[in-house]
Structure formats: structure tokens, C-alpha cells
Design a protein around this motif. Sequence first.
Motif, short mmCIF file in Angstrom:
data_model
loop_
_atom_site.label_atom_id
_atom_site.label_comp_id
_atom_site.label_asym_id
_atom_site.label_seq_id
_atom_site.Cartn_x
_atom_site.Cartn_y
_atom_site.Cartn_z
N GLU A 447 0.83 -1.21 0.00
CA GLU A 447 0.00 0.00 0.00
C GLU A 447 0.86 1.25 0.00
OE1 GLU A 447 -2.97 2.57 2.86
OE2 GLU A 447 -2.89 0.40 3.16
N SER A 448 1.86 1.31 0.87
CA SER A 448 2.70 2.50 0.96
C SER A 448 3.43 2.77 -0.35
CB SER A 448 3.72 2.34 2.10
OG SER A 448 3.08 2.26 3.34
N SER A 449 3.97 1.72 -0.96
CA SER A 449 4.73 1.91 -2.19
C SER A 449 3.84 2.38 -3.33
CB SER A 449 5.48 0.63 -2.57
OG SER A 449 4.59 -0.41 -2.90
N ILE A 450 2.63 1.81 -3.45
CA ILE A 450 1.73 2.22 -4.53
C ILE A 450 1.24 3.64 -4.31
CG2 ILE A 450 -0.49 1.76 -5.64
CD1 ILE A 450 -0.06 -1.20 -5.14
N TRP A 451 0.93 4.00 -3.05
CA TRP A 451 0.47 5.37 -2.78
C TRP A 451 1.52 6.38 -3.21
CZ3 TRP A 451 2.33 9.60 -0.27
CH2 TRP A 451 1.45 10.69 -0.17
N LEU A 452 2.77 6.16 -2.83
CA LEU A 452 3.82 7.11 -3.18
C LEU A 452 4.01 7.19 -4.70
CD1 LEU A 452 6.02 9.04 -2.13
CD2 LEU A 452 7.62 7.11 -2.24
N LEU A 453 3.93 6.07 -5.36
CA LEU A 453 4.08 6.05 -6.81
C LEU A 453 2.96 6.85 -7.47
CD1 LEU A 453 6.06 4.78 -8.84
CD2 LEU A 453 4.46 2.88 -9.09
N MET A 454 1.72 6.63 -7.04
CA MET A 454 0.60 7.38 -7.60
C MET A 454 0.73 8.87 -7.34
SD MET A 454 -2.89 5.29 -6.92
CE MET A 454 -3.14 3.64 -7.54
N ALA A 455 1.03 9.24 -6.10
CA ALA A 455 1.14 10.65 -5.75
C ALA A 455 2.22 11.33 -6.57
CB ALA A 455 1.43 10.80 -4.26
N SER A 456 3.33 10.64 -6.79
CA SER A 456 4.44 11.22 -7.56
C SER A 456 4.07 11.35 -9.04
CB SER A 456 5.69 10.35 -7.40
OG SER A 456 6.09 10.28 -6.05
N MET A 457 3.33 10.39 -9.56
CA MET A 457 2.88 10.47 -10.96
C MET A 457 1.87 11.60 -11.14
SD MET A 457 2.56 6.37 -11.75
CE MET A 457 2.12 6.51 -13.49
N LEU A 458 0.96 11.75 -10.19
CA LEU A 458 0.00 12.84 -10.25
C LEU A 458 0.70 14.20 -10.21
CD1 LEU A 458 -2.70 11.41 -7.80
CD2 LEU A 458 -3.03 11.85 -10.26
N ALA A 459 1.74 14.30 -9.40
CA ALA A 459 2.44 15.58 -9.24
C ALA A 459 3.21 15.98 -10.49
CB ALA A 459 3.38 15.49 -8.04
N THR A 460 3.64 15.01 -11.28
CA THR A 460 4.62 15.32 -12.33
C THR A 460 4.14 15.10 -13.76
OG1 THR A 460 5.51 13.06 -12.14
CG2 THR A 460 6.56 14.78 -10.79
N LEU A 461 3.03 14.40 -13.97
CA LEU A 461 2.71 13.94 -15.32
C LEU A 461 1.37 14.44 -15.86
CD1 LEU A 461 3.71 10.18 -14.89
CD2 LEU A 461 5.12 12.02 -15.84
N LYS A 462 1.33 14.64 -17.17
CA LYS A 462 0.09 14.74 -17.91
C LYS A 462 -0.24 13.34 -18.41
CE LYS A 462 0.90 19.43 -19.68
NZ LYS A 462 1.09 20.24 -20.93
N ILE A 463 -1.43 12.88 -18.13
CA ILE A 463 -1.84 11.53 -18.53
C ILE A 463 -3.14 11.67 -19.32
CG2 ILE A 463 -2.48 9.23 -17.73
CD1 ILE A 463 -1.01 9.92 -15.07
N SER A 464 -3.14 11.24 -20.57
CA SER A 464 -4.33 11.41 -21.40
C SER A 464 -4.38 10.33 -22.47
CB SER A 464 -4.34 12.79 -22.05
OG SER A 464 -3.20 12.95 -22.88
N ASP A 494 -0.91 8.45 -23.50
CA ASP A 494 -0.06 9.64 -23.70
C ASP A 494 0.43 10.12 -22.32
OD1 ASP A 494 0.86 12.37 -24.07
OD2 ASP A 494 -0.04 12.25 -26.05
N ILE A 495 1.71 9.95 -22.07
CA ILE A 495 2.31 10.34 -20.79
C ILE A 495 3.44 11.31 -21.08
CG2 ILE A 495 3.52 9.54 -18.73
CD1 ILE A 495 2.26 6.77 -19.23
N ARG A 496 3.39 12.49 -20.43
CA ARG A 496 4.46 13.47 -20.62
C ARG A 496 4.57 14.35 -19.38
NH1 ARG A 496 2.84 16.22 -25.94
NH2 ARG A 496 2.23 14.06 -26.42
N PRO A 497 5.71 15.03 -19.19
CA PRO A 497 5.88 15.88 -18.00
C PRO A 497 4.90 17.05 -18.01
CG PRO A 497 7.96 15.61 -19.20
CD PRO A 497 6.90 15.02 -20.03
N ARG A 498 4.49 17.48 -16.83
CA ARG A 498 3.57 18.61 -16.74
C ARG A 498 4.24 19.92 -17.13
NH1 ARG A 498 1.01 19.14 -11.00
NH2 ARG A 498 -0.25 20.72 -12.08
N SER A 499 5.54 20.04 -16.83
CA SER A 499 6.23 21.30 -17.10
C SER A 499 7.74 21.09 -17.06
CB SER A 499 5.84 22.35 -16.05
OG SER A 499 6.32 21.95 -14.77
#
Length: 511
Positions: A447-464, A494-499
Motif C-alpha cells: 500500500e505505501s509503495s503504490i500510494w507514493l508512486l501514484m502521488a508522484s505520478m499525479l504531481a509530475t505527469l500529464k496523462i491522457s 499519452d504520458i508526458r511531464p507537466r512542465s
Amino acid sequence: MSTSTFVGFAALLVALFVWFRKPSKASSSTPLPPGPKPLPVLGNVRDLTAKELWLPATQWGKDFGDVVYLHVFGQGLVFLNSPEAVFDLLDKRGSIYSDKPQLIMICDLCGCKNMVAFTGYNEQSKRHRKLMHQAFAPKVINTYHPLMISETHDFLRRLIADPSGYMAHTRRYSGGLTLSVVYGYEAAPHDDKFLAMAEETVDLLANRIASGGGIWPVDILPFLQYLPLWAPGAGFLRNAAKWKATLEECVEKPYEYLKESMKSGNYTQSFCSMLLDENKATEEFEFDLKWVANSMYASSMDTVITTIAHFLLAMMHNPEALAKAQKEIDTVVGSDRLPDFNDRSSLPYVDAIFSETLRWGVPVPLNLPHRLMEDDVYNGKFIPKGSLVFGNIWAIVRDERIYPKASEFIPERFLEEVDEATARRRDPRNYVFGFGRRQCPGNYLVESSIWLLMASMLATLKISKPVDEEGNVIEPKVEFKNPVFRIPTPFKCDIRPRSEAVLNVIRQNTA
């Protein structure tokens, strides 16, 4: 005698045995739970499917109720389709529902009987759980946080460099993290021998050894295990011998690496090294430790991969949820760093996305079977000793009474103000990690590892959803072919950096 005649004759003998064997005394006065109508002798062979068995099982729950009974050649199969049923039987009556079926193919011929998921409910399984509790109790998990953070940052770097390889990167993340935590081993960036070994083992377990629910003809006709290897129809024996050798190598080699590292004094603290430091290394202890360690990284890889794949699908189909989570992260964390575990309590919407992904994606929709150790009666229905009992997680997390609009991805359902009993009933963690005394002992780590992975992906990526050369949206198409894990087939995303600022933060953390 031809092979077909031989097998037909053997099946007839088994059928006659099942037909004439003396029924339990309890069964003569108490009815079995309802279920699909069986064929004479053969039982419900035609009702079972090797692909997505949780779907017909869920329909049986709607047709017949919370507890459904089938049988194949007299072997009872019980499907529990509600929280009440799984908690009443697999949890409250865990003393008789915590055994595991000792299947000839999986346990004996393929050599899986010492893996945590397949050990019977005995002294060995209790020793295994004690070891895992020592190393993976909630109070210990924070000692693994630095490893999780490091592997997460490496994952982001690889993903941005090669977005199309998201499945391979997730597999590399999960395997690398587990090897680090379990053995203190740092996987090579490319073509790592232990990662390759782990992936081969996981593939064997999920797609070959345990395919079709793990029931092989030899489990119904035990004498088939004594066929000569050269005999027609003995291909399963030859395969089992190869698979057993592969599995045992996967158990021995990483552990040998750990012992050599500890002997030289050049090692990183890990699950195994901690337990070796704290316990007397008897032959029995080391045997248990080797198999528990192997079970950890063999079982966690597909759980992480399945959950992250469904997370990507959910974000593509629900851009408003992605935007809402990113706004929360920007407000709480800012743009100068990545989220960490200290931020979790301040990111309720991100946590709701995590919970909804577990529910909506449900990594293992049909809990691995428990074996009933003695006759039981539940709600006036007789459940025979030896029945294989499945917790139908899919039916529970798609129950409209618990999760309105259950087929939709709605994180907000976990932000509603409800009483404690309702919150517990809704929490997918109470289902997706198994039940009772056979609940996954590594659930806090996963649980801890997946949560951190998701939070980091949300913070950094455009996903569409991707678009073609003409600008038309490409709808992701997926299938579910794995008989145990609900892993989607690879899909375009489509995965790319937010900025540019995000890229700089990632570079700083992975330099």
C-alpha cells in the motif's frame, strides 16, 4: 490401450468413487448452499471458466445469494459474495477456514508447497506469518521509506525518457523495490539477472502453474502423477519438473547473494538481514526465511503492475479527477519538490484516488481459495469439509448497495462523511488484500509503495488518451487474460511531464 481410452476409464473410476462414497451425516439433514444445477457425477464442469471466473461467480451471487455452492467430481467449491459472508467465515471462523488446498500439481509436482500462499494451515504457516509480521508490521514500514522514495524517483526518470514502456518500467520498479527491501539487492539498470528470474517465476505462477484456477487433471485423478515421463499425456509432468527447477533457483540464488554479502560485511539492511540478525539461524529458520522472502517478491510484482495500469486507465478516462488531484498537490506540496509520506494526511483527494483505484481496478478479483478443515453450517446451509472457499472480491467491490454507480471511477465516494461501520464496510483495503488469517502480510508495504508512486505520478505527469496523426483520439482497448490477476493487456497512453519545472525537480532527485 489408447490415451483417450485410458483417461476415459480413469475418469469413470473416479466418477464411480464419487457417486458411491458415503455422504457426511450433516449433509443428510442440512441442505447445501444453492448454486447452478450440476450434471450427474461431473458436477459443474461446464459452469467454470479459466478466464475471468469472477464474472460468472458474481452472476451466481445475484442469482443464488451470498453463499453459492458448486462441485466438480464431488470437490466442493464455495463462493462468498458479500462482506458479511467473507468476514463471518474467513475471518470470524478463521480457525477452520484458513487452510489451503494441497493440490498435487502446484504443491508437489511444481514445488510450491512451501510458498506462503500455498502452505497449509499448520506450524509452518504460523512461523511464516511470524517472520513477516516482524519485518512488515505497520511500525516497521517507515524504515523502508527511503528505498521506496529512491525507486519512485528512478521510475519517474525512466518513464519520462520512455513513456511507451510504462508497463516495463512499473515491473522494474516493483521488482527492484522488493529485491531491495527483501534482500538489500540493488538491481542493475538493464538486464538484471535477479529481476529476470523473478519475472519468469511470476509468469509461471500466474499464467501456467495456477492457470484455470490452479486445478489440473492430476488433482482430480491423482494416479496420473505416476505416469512415466515418456507416456502420452505426460507433458504436464515434464513441464512441472522444469517449472520446479526454475522456482527453486529463484528461491536459492538471491538468498545465496544475501548470505555472501553479509559474510563480507558489505550489505544493505533488509528484511532477510534484519531477521538473520535477530534470530538464531537454525536449518528450519533459514528454510522458512528463504521461502518467505521468495513469496514476498513473487506475490507483490503483479499487484503493483495491475494497480498502476488501472490508475493510468482511470486518469485517461477521468481527466477531471486528475486535474483535481494535481491542484491539491500544487497547493499542499508546491512545485519545488515531490510528494513524500509526510504529505499523505494533507492530500485527502489523492488518498481517495488511491482507494478508488484499489476498488475499481481490484488486482485479484477472486481471492485465492481457502480450504475448509471441518464440516460447517452457515445460515442454515451445510458446507462440507474439504470445500475450497473463494472470497469473491469482485462481487463485493461492484456491489451497488455499498458503492453506488460501482462501475464508475468516483474518488469522491471516499470523502463522504459516514459513520465508522460504513467507512469500514466501504474500505477496499479490507477486501483486496485477502481475508482472515491468510490476509497478505505485506499489505502495508504494498500500500505505501503504490500510494507514493501514484502521488508522484499525479504531481509530475500529464496523462491522457493518445491521438493519431490526424488528431483523432485513440480509445484504449484492453483485455484481461491473466486467470489470477486482473492485469490489462498493454494499451496506448499519452504520458508526458507537466512542465519544465517538473523535469528539473525529477533530475534533482535522480541525479
